[in-house]
Design a protein around this motif. Structure first.
Motif, PDB file in Angstrom:
ATOM      1  N   LEU A  75       0.819  -1.212   0.000  1.00 29.24           N
ATOM      2  CA  LEU A  75       0.000   0.000   0.000  1.00 29.24           C
ATOM      3  C   LEU A  75       0.857   1.268   0.000  1.00 29.24           C
ATOM      4  N   PHE A  76       1.975   1.235   0.723  1.00 27.50           N
ATOM      5  CA  PHE A  76       2.777   2.451   0.880  1.00 27.50           C
ATOM      6  C   PHE A  76       3.889   2.576  -0.158  1.00 27.50           C
ATOM      7  N   LEU A  77       4.146   1.528  -0.927  1.00 29.97           N
ATOM      8  CA  LEU A  77       5.208   1.623  -1.934  1.00 29.97           C
ATOM      9  C   LEU A  77       4.928   2.695  -2.980  1.00 29.97           C
ATOM     10  N   PRO A  78       3.701   2.831  -3.519  1.00 30.16           N
ATOM     11  CA  PRO A  78       3.445   3.935  -4.468  1.00 30.16           C
ATOM     12  C   PRO A  78       3.636   5.306  -3.844  1.00 30.16           C
ATOM     13  N   ILE A  79       3.334   5.443  -2.550  1.00 28.36           N
ATOM     14  CA  ILE A  79       3.550   6.727  -1.874  1.00 28.36           C
ATOM     15  C   ILE A  79       5.033   7.022  -1.775  1.00 28.36           C
ATOM     16  N   GLY A  80       5.815   6.025  -1.367  1.00 26.56           N
ATOM     17  CA  GLY A  80       7.258   6.218  -1.304  1.00 26.56           C
ATOM     18  C   GLY A  80       7.860   6.522  -2.664  1.00 26.56           C
ATOM     19  N   ALA A  81       7.354   5.840  -3.696  1.00 29.14           N
ATOM     20  CA  ALA A  81       7.847   6.108  -5.045  1.00 29.14           C
ATOM     21  C   ALA A  81       7.504   7.530  -5.487  1.00 29.14           C
ATOM     22  N   SER A  82       6.338   8.026  -5.084  1.00 32.00           N
ATOM     23  CA  SER A  82       5.948   9.395  -5.434  1.00 32.00           C
ATOM     24  C   SER A  82       6.850  10.418  -4.745  1.00 32.00           C
ATOM     25  N   VAL A  83       7.181  10.163  -3.473  1.00 35.28           N
ATOM     26  CA  VAL A  83       8.088  11.063  -2.756  1.00 35.28           C
ATOM     27  C   VAL A  83       9.461  11.078  -3.425  1.00 35.28           C
ATOM     28  N   SER A  84       9.967   9.897  -3.784  1.00 35.42           N
ATOM     29  CA  SER A  84      11.266   9.832  -4.456  1.00 35.42           C
ATOM     30  C   SER A  84      11.240  10.555  -5.798  1.00 35.42           C
ATOM     31  N   LEU A  85      10.126  10.435  -6.511  1.00 34.86           N
ATOM     32  CA  LEU A  85       9.997  11.105  -7.805  1.00 34.86           C
ATOM     33  C   LEU A  85      10.021  12.617  -7.642  1.00 34.86           C
ATOM     34  N   LEU A  86       9.341  13.123  -6.617  1.00 35.86           N
ATOM     35  CA  LEU A  86       9.332  14.564  -6.374  1.00 35.86           C
ATOM     36  C   LEU A  86      10.717  15.069  -5.952  1.00 35.86           C
ATOM     37  N   VAL A  87      11.422  14.283  -5.141  1.00 37.22           N
ATOM     38  CA  VAL A  87      12.780  14.668  -4.747  1.00 37.22           C
ATOM     39  C   VAL A  87      13.676  14.772  -5.976  1.00 37.22           C
ATOM     40  N   MET A  88      13.566  13.798  -6.878  1.00 33.24           N
ATOM     41  CA  MET A  88      14.369  13.840  -8.092  1.00 33.24           C
ATOM     42  C   MET A  88      13.940  14.985  -9.007  1.00 33.24           C
ATOM     43  N   PHE A  89      12.669  15.353  -8.977  1.00 31.92           N
ATOM     44  CA  PHE A  89      12.175  16.427  -9.842  1.00 31.92           C
ATOM     45  C   PHE A  89      12.645  17.796  -9.351  1.00 31.92           C
ATOM     46  N   PHE A  90      12.551  18.044  -8.046  1.00 32.10           N
ATOM     47  CA  PHE A  90      12.872  19.368  -7.508  1.00 32.10           C
ATOM     48  C   PHE A  90      14.340  19.527  -7.147  1.00 32.10           C
ATOM     49  N   PHE A  91      15.005  18.457  -6.730  1.00 29.17           N
ATOM     50  CA  PHE A  91      16.365  18.578  -6.206  1.00 29.17           C
ATOM     51  C   PHE A  91      17.355  17.730  -6.988  1.00 29.17           C
ATOM     52  N   PHE A  92      17.087  17.529  -8.268  1.00 26.77           N
ATOM     53  CA  PHE A  92      17.938  16.656  -9.066  1.00 26.77           C
ATOM     54  C   PHE A  92      19.377  17.166  -9.108  1.00 26.77           C
ATOM     55  N   ASP A  93      19.565  18.459  -9.277  1.00 26.86           N
ATOM     56  CA  ASP A  93      20.924  19.001  -9.364  1.00 26.86           C
ATOM     57  C   ASP A  93      21.718  18.770  -8.090  1.00 26.86           C
ATOM     58  N   SER A  94      21.031  18.733  -6.962  1.00 26.88           N
ATOM     59  CA  SER A  94      21.723  18.564  -5.682  1.00 26.88           C
ATOM     60  C   SER A  94      22.058  17.114  -5.375  1.00 26.88           C
ATOM     61  N   VAL A  95      21.217  16.198  -5.814  1.00 31.36           N
ATOM     62  CA  VAL A  95      21.394  14.792  -5.427  1.00 31.36           C
ATOM     63  C   VAL A  95      21.852  13.910  -6.582  1.00 31.36           C
ATOM     64  N   GLN A  96      22.063  14.494  -7.761  1.00 31.56           N
ATOM     65  CA  GLN A  96      22.315  13.647  -8.925  1.00 31.56           C
ATOM     66  C   GLN A  96      23.595  12.831  -8.808  1.00 31.56           C
ATOM     67  N   VAL A  97      24.664  13.417  -8.230  1.00 33.79           N
ATOM     68  CA  VAL A  97      25.918  12.679  -8.135  1.00 33.79           C
ATOM     69  C   VAL A  97      25.788  11.511  -7.158  1.00 33.79           C
ATOM     70  N   VAL A  98      25.196  11.783  -5.985  1.00 34.40           N
ATOM     71  CA  VAL A  98      24.999  10.712  -5.000  1.00 34.40           C
ATOM     72  C   VAL A  98      24.096   9.622  -5.577  1.00 34.40           C
ATOM     73  N   PHE A  99      23.038  10.048  -6.254  1.00 33.48           N
ATOM     74  CA  PHE A  99      22.107   9.083  -6.843  1.00 33.48           C
ATOM     75  C   PHE A  99      22.793   8.259  -7.928  1.00 33.48           C
ATOM     76  N   THR A 100      23.651   8.889  -8.721  1.00 34.43           N
ATOM     77  CA  THR A 100      24.368   8.173  -9.777  1.00 34.43           C
ATOM     78  C   THR A 100      25.321   7.140  -9.193  1.00 34.43           C
ATOM     79  N   ILE A 101      26.038   7.517  -8.130  1.00 27.71           N
ATOM     80  CA  ILE A 101      26.977   6.581  -7.507  1.00 27.71           C
ATOM     81  C   ILE A 101      26.231   5.402  -6.887  1.00 27.71           C
ATOM     82  N   CYS A 102      25.125   5.687  -6.182  1.00 28.56           N
ATOM     83  CA  CYS A 102      24.328   4.604  -5.585  1.00 28.56           C
ATOM     84  C   CYS A 102      23.762   3.683  -6.652  1.00 28.56           C
TER      85      CYS A 102
END
Length: 385
Positions: A75-102
């Protein structure tokens, strides 16, 4: 004019990029499902060995790497996926390197898992299966070390070149690993998970533009990330000749196949492979469980008018055909509307509805709905598909 347009759309469906997407996605699901089933057999053997040698206390130690999704997580996986999508949408420039390495680390492990059977086959004649100790890092066989080394090399080449084929290879490894290591315990959890993800997919593809003035799903899926080597070069002031000529990276969260002419490409997110793939893995395990329990006999609780031919059709066959039809429908819809389509809008109904109908007609629906599997060892190793 209309007939010519119809022919051009028909030809686009048999374009090399579309055919590659269809074949690879189906092969990944089938292969991942059988790797998962084989892991269950291996775990059963290890449990029997542990129980016979060390008593009953180590019986579940072999299942620690397998993650089973329960109703709450579904039930909560789509909610978590939506939060992750918004983080990538608004803060992609800040987290892109960490996200790429992970992502690169996860892709390395997943691709090593994909290569492991081939490496085991290659090293079996010339190397013993004894494990080599690496201290606190653990003990590994020669095949595991070879597969991990090859995976590291492929990831490094991908970072240096950014080639789409290497990105696809890493995405394939992620698909197979997730299908093999994640379990759906029942049809109820499967319906909860896929229905929630259908709503998630439809909302972020069709309605996010009205709220965020941009298609959030498409932007996140297609936005390239800075290469970590380029970022490291700039941070350490190594000069323009060191690490500055590496390309930006398109992350392996999707399969991308260019057309034969290079004028366009076909793209399918790994979620559109993995999530239906988990359902296929569940029904394959149920087919095998039912075969072990009843010796391929017809269900006694099924309606009397079910034909013998239908009884021979497995749930895996039925759901896999539904996945193919759903993927074909999604492709036709994207060609007609000339826009990205939420693939799960078509994949979920075409996989779940035939499965539910077939389970009802065979009399297995109630058994499949909640926790159909029982802890049981078996000597069977193969399932005909």
């Amino acid at each position: 004019m209309s007939s010519g347009l119809g022919r051009s759309r028909a030809y686009s469906l048999v374009d090399s990029s579309q055919v590659s997407t269809f074949l690879i996605s189906i092969l990944l699901i089938v292969y991942g499902s059988f790797r998962s089933l084989n892991m269950d057999f291996e775990n059963q053997d290890k449990e029997k060995d542990n129980n016979s040698s060390s008593g009953p206390f180590n019986g579940n130690s072999t299942n620690n790497s397998i993650q089973t999704i329960d109703s709450t997580q579904a039930l909560f996986l789509p909610i978590g996926a939506s939060v992750s999508l918004l983080v990538m949408f608004f803060f992609f420039d800040s987290v892109q390197v960490v996200f790429t390495i992970c992502t690169a680390v996860l892709a390395t492990i997943a691709f090593a898992f994909l290569l492991l059977p081939m490496c085991q086959y290659l090293t079996r004649p010339c190397s013993p299966q004894n494990k080599i100790s690496f201290g606190c890092c653990g003990r590994f066989t020669a095949a595991e070390l070879l597969s991990f080394s090859l995976s590291v090399m492929l990831v490094l080449i991908w970072v240096l070149t950014g080639h789409w084929l290497l990105m696809d290879a890493l995405a394939m490894g992620l698909c197979v690993a997730m299908i093999a290591f994640v379990r759906l315990p029942s049809l109820k959890v499967s319906c909860l998970l896929l229905s929630g993800l259908l709503i998630y997919d439809v909302f972020w593809v069709f309605f996010s533009a009205y709220i965020f003035n941009s298609n959030v799903m498409v932007k996140v899926a297609t936005q390239p990330a800075d290469n970590p080597l380029d970022v490291l070069s700039r941070k350490l002031h190594l000069g323009p000749s060191v690490g500055r000529d590496v390309p930006r990276l398109s992350l392996p969260g999707k399969l991308v196949f260019p057309s034969s002419t290079g004028s366009h490409f076909s793209m399918l997110g790994i979620g559109d492979i993995v999530m239906p793939g988990l359902l296929l893995c569940f029904v394959l395990r149920y087919d095998n469980y039912k075969k072990q329990a009843s010796g391929d006999s017809c269900s006694a609780s099924g309606p009397a008018n079910i034909s013998g031919r239908m009884q021979k059709v497995s749930y895996f066959h039925c759901t896999l055909i539904g996945y193919f039809v759903g993927l074909l429908t999604a492709t036709v819809a994207s060609r007609i509307h000339r826009a990205a389509q939420p693939a799960l809008l078509y994949l979920v109904p075409f996989t779940l509805l035939p499965l539910l109908t077939m389970a009802y007609l065979k009399g297995d629906l109630r058994r499949m709905w909640s926790e159909p599997f029982h802890s049981k060892s078996s000597s069977s190793r193969f399932l005909e598909v």
